[in-house]
Design an enzyme around this catalytic site. Sequence first.
Site, mmCIF file in Angstrom:
data_model
loop_
_atom_site.group_PDB
_atom_site.id
_atom_site.type_symbol
_atom_site.label_atom_id
_atom_site.label_comp_id
_atom_site.label_asym_id
_atom_site.label_seq_id
_atom_site.Cartn_x
_atom_site.Cartn_y
_atom_site.Cartn_z
ATOM 1 N N CYS A 145 5.909 5.824 4.682
ATOM 2 C CA CYS A 145 4.806 5.111 4.219
ATOM 3 C C CYS A 145 4.096 5.988 2.958
ATOM 4 C CB CYS A 145 3.698 4.951 5.251
ATOM 5 S SG CYS A 145 4.235 4.159 6.540
ATOM 6 N N HIS A 147 4.829 0.058 -0.487
ATOM 7 C CA HIS A 147 5.551 -0.751 0.418
ATOM 8 C C HIS A 147 4.785 -1.976 0.784
ATOM 9 C CE1 HIS A 147 3.972 2.108 3.136
ATOM 10 N NE2 HIS A 147 3.850 1.148 4.000
ATOM 11 N N GLU A 197 -0.506 -4.545 11.364
ATOM 12 C CA GLU A 197 0.269 -3.949 10.121
ATOM 13 C C GLU A 197 1.717 -4.630 10.494
ATOM 14 O OE1 GLU A 197 -0.677 -0.352 8.060
ATOM 15 O OE2 GLU A 197 0.950 0.093 9.510
ATOM 16 N N HIS A 228 1.041 -1.470 0.017
ATOM 17 C CA HIS A 228 0.159 0.222 -0.025
ATOM 18 C C HIS A 228 0.784 1.186 0.002
ATOM 19 C CE1 HIS A 228 -0.385 0.767 4.727
ATOM 20 N NE2 HIS A 228 1.095 0.543 4.233
ATOM 21 N N HIS A 256 -1.556 -10.548 -1.439
ATOM 22 C CA HIS A 256 -0.867 -10.281 -2.745
ATOM 23 C C HIS A 256 -1.491 -9.218 -3.580
ATOM 24 C CE1 HIS A 256 1.135 -13.657 -0.803
ATOM 25 N NE2 HIS A 256 2.129 -13.536 -1.958
ATOM 26 N N HIS A 259 3.338 -5.079 3.678
ATOM 27 C CA HIS A 259 3.259 -5.482 5.114
ATOM 28 C C HIS A 259 2.761 -6.984 4.954
ATOM 29 C CE1 HIS A 259 3.602 -1.506 7.101
ATOM 30 N NE2 HIS A 259 2.610 -1.074 6.083
HETATM 31 NI NI NI Z 1 2.675 0.687 5.462
#
Ligand code: NI
Length: 139
Positions: free
Chosen positions: A33, A39, A124, A14, A80, A41
């Site tokens: 972020c 990036h 997260e 995200h 994914h 998670h």
């Molecule tokens: Ni993030």
Amino acid sequence: MMYITKSMSFSASHRLHNPELSDEENLEIYDKCNNPNGHGHNYKLEVTVVGMPNEKIGYVIDLKLLKKIIEDEVVSHVDHKHLNFDVEFLKDIIPSVENLAKAFWKRLDGKIPDVKLYSIKLYETETSWVEYFGEKENV
Ligand code: NI
């Protein structure tokens, strides 16, 4: 009443970015972020429902069924995927862990037979998570 939880995990990417703010403001608020290409998670999702065990069977809910509902309504749509672009029900939201928990609640609430959705806990990272109880009063 008994509270029973199913835990599942998914991986997704995200980017936290609010198009109503300037690039500078976005960078200041979201820092790493806000990375333009996103990036990833490894999320952990815990769904807790509340009810009474069925006297004949001994279950509040069959956990295989709860797993299937979470898979069908949430995990299969986000695993994914890039949460900013790939997921219809996340369109136009900033995919913070808070907003994701809220969106997942909407997907699951009312879809689980014989029990009530009690909470959604979304990790997260191993050290950061949100717990959402819906829009209940007196929280
Ligand atoms: Ni993030």
